[in-house]
Each structure stands twice: as C-alpha cells, then as structure tokens.
Scaffold this motif. Structure first.
Motif, mmCIF file in Angstrom:
data_model
loop_
_atom_site.group_PDB
_atom_site.id
_atom_site.type_symbol
_atom_site.label_atom_id
_atom_site.label_comp_id
_atom_site.label_asym_id
_atom_site.label_seq_id
_atom_site.Cartn_x
_atom_site.Cartn_y
_atom_site.Cartn_z
ATOM 1 N N SER A 34 1.044 -0.750 0.293
ATOM 2 C CA SER A 34 0.118 -0.209 0.138
ATOM 3 C C SER A 34 0.916 1.188 0.012
ATOM 4 C CB SER A 34 -1.141 -0.424 1.392
ATOM 5 O OG SER A 34 -1.572 1.184 1.321
ATOM 6 N N PRO A 35 0.915 2.311 -0.662
ATOM 7 C CA PRO A 35 -0.583 1.873 -2.091
ATOM 8 C C PRO A 35 0.214 1.575 -3.339
ATOM 9 C CG PRO A 35 0.541 4.045 -2.060
ATOM 10 C CD PRO A 35 1.112 3.376 -1.249
ATOM 11 N N PRO A 36 -1.168 0.680 -3.819
ATOM 12 C CA PRO A 36 -0.578 -0.186 -4.778
ATOM 13 C C PRO A 36 -0.123 0.825 -6.029
ATOM 14 C CG PRO A 36 -3.219 0.663 -4.966
ATOM 15 C CD PRO A 36 -2.274 1.169 -3.599
ATOM 16 N N GLN A 50 8.680 8.767 -1.454
ATOM 17 C CA GLN A 50 7.407 7.834 -1.236
ATOM 18 C C GLN A 50 8.486 6.416 -0.410
ATOM 19 O OE1 GLN A 50 4.617 8.306 -2.373
ATOM 20 N NE2 GLN A 50 3.574 6.733 -1.280
ATOM 21 N N VAL A 51 6.836 6.600 0.478
ATOM 22 C CA VAL A 51 7.314 5.258 1.174
ATOM 23 C C VAL A 51 6.021 4.250 0.576
ATOM 24 C CG1 VAL A 51 6.953 4.286 3.997
ATOM 25 C CG2 VAL A 51 7.702 6.494 3.233
ATOM 26 N N ILE A 52 6.186 2.856 1.191
ATOM 27 C CA ILE A 52 5.634 1.908 0.671
ATOM 28 C C ILE A 52 5.296 1.026 1.497
ATOM 29 C CG2 ILE A 52 5.030 0.291 -1.289
ATOM 30 C CD1 ILE A 52 6.215 2.255 -3.244
ATOM 31 N N THR A 53 4.759 0.653 2.020
ATOM 32 C CA THR A 53 4.357 -0.243 3.125
ATOM 33 C C THR A 53 4.001 -1.307 3.005
ATOM 34 O OG1 THR A 53 3.248 1.139 4.668
ATOM 35 C CG2 THR A 53 3.006 -0.673 4.653
ATOM 36 N N LEU A 54 4.548 -3.197 3.307
ATOM 37 C CA LEU A 54 4.421 -4.093 3.052
ATOM 38 C C LEU A 54 3.274 -4.828 4.386
ATOM 39 C CD1 LEU A 54 7.790 -5.100 1.799
ATOM 40 C CD2 LEU A 54 5.746 -3.714 0.428
ATOM 41 N N ARG A 55 3.146 -5.596 4.211
ATOM 42 C CA ARG A 55 1.791 -6.126 4.565
ATOM 43 C C ARG A 55 2.265 -7.633 4.339
ATOM 44 N NH1 ARG A 55 -1.793 -1.822 3.975
ATOM 45 N NH2 ARG A 55 -1.044 0.020 5.919
ATOM 46 N N VAL A 63 10.492 -13.171 3.708
ATOM 47 C CA VAL A 63 11.110 -11.842 3.511
ATOM 48 C C VAL A 63 11.290 -11.459 1.971
ATOM 49 C CG1 VAL A 63 14.439 -12.086 2.920
ATOM 50 C CG2 VAL A 63 13.788 -13.519 4.624
ATOM 51 N N VAL A 64 11.294 -10.357 1.363
ATOM 52 C CA VAL A 64 11.300 -9.911 0.026
ATOM 53 C C VAL A 64 13.274 -9.128 -0.744
ATOM 54 C CG1 VAL A 64 9.145 -10.026 0.454
ATOM 55 C CG2 VAL A 64 10.131 -7.736 1.007
ATOM 56 N N ASN A 65 12.931 -9.519 -1.550
ATOM 57 C CA ASN A 65 14.169 -8.513 -2.624
ATOM 58 C C ASN A 65 12.811 -7.457 -3.541
ATOM 59 O OD1 ASN A 65 15.966 -10.499 -1.746
ATOM 60 N ND2 ASN A 65 15.301 -11.623 -2.909
ATOM 61 N N LEU A 66 13.789 -6.140 -3.171
ATOM 62 C CA LEU A 66 13.629 -5.132 -3.533
ATOM 63 C C LEU A 66 13.848 -4.944 -5.070
ATOM 64 C CD1 LEU A 66 12.692 -3.403 -0.569
ATOM 65 C CD2 LEU A 66 10.876 -4.444 -2.202
ATOM 66 N N ALA A 109 6.102 -12.018 10.469
ATOM 67 C CA ALA A 109 4.349 -12.434 10.844
ATOM 68 C C ALA A 109 3.399 -11.259 11.972
ATOM 69 C CB ALA A 109 4.536 -14.044 11.613
ATOM 70 N N LYS A 110 2.326 -11.470 10.661
ATOM 71 C CA LYS A 110 0.956 -10.598 10.956
ATOM 72 C C LYS A 110 2.162 -9.236 11.345
ATOM 73 C CE LYS A 110 -1.852 -14.177 11.127
ATOM 74 N NZ LYS A 110 -2.111 -14.675 10.463
ATOM 75 N N GLY A 111 3.142 -9.140 10.354
ATOM 76 C CA GLY A 111 3.508 -7.952 11.092
ATOM 77 C C GLY A 111 3.799 -7.446 9.843
ATOM 78 N N GLU A 112 4.134 -6.046 9.560
ATOM 79 C CA GLU A 112 4.898 -4.902 7.903
ATOM 80 C C GLU A 112 6.043 -3.617 8.527
ATOM 81 O OE1 GLU A 112 3.066 -0.557 9.445
ATOM 82 O OE2 GLU A 112 1.202 -2.461 8.694
ATOM 83 N N GLY A 113 6.456 -3.630 6.916
ATOM 84 C CA GLY A 113 7.578 -3.370 6.897
ATOM 85 C C GLY A 113 7.531 -2.320 5.869
ATOM 86 N N LYS A 114 8.264 -1.230 5.543
ATOM 87 C CA LYS A 114 8.379 -0.200 5.488
ATOM 88 C C LYS A 114 9.868 -0.101 4.358
ATOM 89 C CE LYS A 114 4.983 2.973 8.073
ATOM 90 N NZ LYS A 114 4.386 2.139 7.251
ATOM 91 N N VAL A 115 9.523 0.852 2.942
ATOM 92 C CA VAL A 115 10.148 1.117 2.419
ATOM 93 C C VAL A 115 9.918 2.518 1.438
ATOM 94 C CG1 VAL A 115 10.799 0.652 -0.311
ATOM 95 C CG2 VAL A 115 10.454 -1.721 1.004
#
Length: 214
Positions: A34-36, A50-55, A63-66, A109-115
C-alpha cells in the motif's frame, strides 16, 4: 477523438479502482502493498520521497527482495502494465533518478515493513522529459517460492510509481508550439483573435468618448 477519450477514461477508472482498494495483494502469499499506485510531482534537482508499506498476514516471517523496473501502459484497451521483453525492449529515465533505501526487507509474521523510494531528477533535465509522464514499478519478490503441481512459481507485487513534472503554462505552450506545427498555428490564431477583440474594444471606447453629449 472519441476512441482516445475512451482509452483515457478507462485508464483513469483502472487506477481509481486500484487506489480505492488501498492495496495490492499477492494471492496465496498473505503479502500486500500500500499504496498500489503513487502519483508523484517531480521537480528538477529536488528529491521526492515515497514510502510504501508491505504487510504480511502469514504466520511466518517473509523475506522480500526489492528492485526497480520500468513499465508502460497498454493503451490498446486493457490499461495493463507492460514490462520490457526481448521483443519489446524499452527503458525509463526515472530508473536512473531513483534509489531504494534497502534492497531486502524482512517482514515479521502478522506485521509490516516500510520501504522508502527516493527520486531526484537532474537539474539539467531536457524539455522532452519534463512534458511527459514517467512510469516505474517497485518489484517486490518474496524469496519463498510457491509450488504448484510440482512447478516452482515465483510471484511478485509491482506497486506503480508515476512521476510527472508541473511546468508553468507558458513553458508548456512554448514546448507544444516548438514540437508540433499544429499547436503553432492554433497559438497564432488565438493571439490574432485576442488582438482583434482588444482593438474592437478600444475603437468602441474611443467612439463612446468622442460622441457629443446631448
């Protein structure tokens, strides 16, 4: 003209629907962003962030690669994001202006990260780049691969970054006139109409004041 207007409305409806939902979800992975779609106002030599939230809705950390990837819109009717292929290769100047705060994120788990995405166009940017939109996707790739019928499937989320400059109306008019002969003719006609109307008004005022009082 009607066809162009129809395509324009379809694209706006597509993005309006995406923004209204507030997030893009990766099926089966419990991951969303979010946001898409992020609409960014750019300025030469200035930084835009711009900050993008990963839930993560899973019970395990993800673990995600960007990475960054240019795209263009399919104006043939679907309005879908089209990415470069070997047959249809293209790029985006915005790739060179953009940097990521990090290239890997661990989402609990059940959390979020920001980019945080930072975009800084160069000060000496040419006019062509200023008068068009720039399309860039943040590619979110989970390291965990989903298996389907024995075949490994790597799914991705691609929130869109759409950047546009806001040049003043005089600069835009000059650019249009310089790049399109039709705009030059239209601007000359508009200027001629303004001059004629101004001259008529002045003549009317002169006649009014010269008319003797009765």
């Amino acid at each position: 003209m009607k066809k162009i207007l129809g395509i324009f409305l379809a694209l706006n409806i597509l993005f309006a629907i995406s923004v209204a939902t507030g997030e893009e979800t990766l099926g089966g992975a419990g991951l969303s962003v979010s946001p898409p779609v992020s609409y960014l106002t750019l300025e030469k030599g200035a930084e835009t962030k711009q900050v993008i939230t990963l839930r993560n809705e899973d019970d395990e950390e993800v673990v995600v690669n960007l990475s960054l990837r240019p795209f263009r819109l399919d104006t043939a009717g679907s309005g879908a994001m089209i990415f470069p292929t070997s047959e249809d290769n293209f790029s985006s100047e915005m790739v060179g202006w953009t940097s990521l705060e990090k290239e890997k994120v661990v989402i609990p788990a059940k959390g979020e990260g920001k980019v945080e995405v930072s975009i800084r166009p160069p000060k000496d940017l040419g006019q062509k780049a200023i008068f068009r939109k720039h399309y860039l996707a943040l590619v979110v790739s989970p390291e965990k691969v989903t298996a389907s019928k024995g075949v490994a499937i790597r799914q991705e989320l691609t929130p869109a970054l759409i950047g546009q400059f806001q040049p003043n109306i005089l600069a835009k008019g000059y650019y249009l006139a310089k790049t399109n002969p039709l705009w030059t003719v239209l601007l000359i006609l508009l200027l001629a109409i303004i001059i004629v109307l101004f001259a008529k008004r002045k003549r009317a005022e002169k006649k009014f004041w010269e008319k003797p009082l009765e």
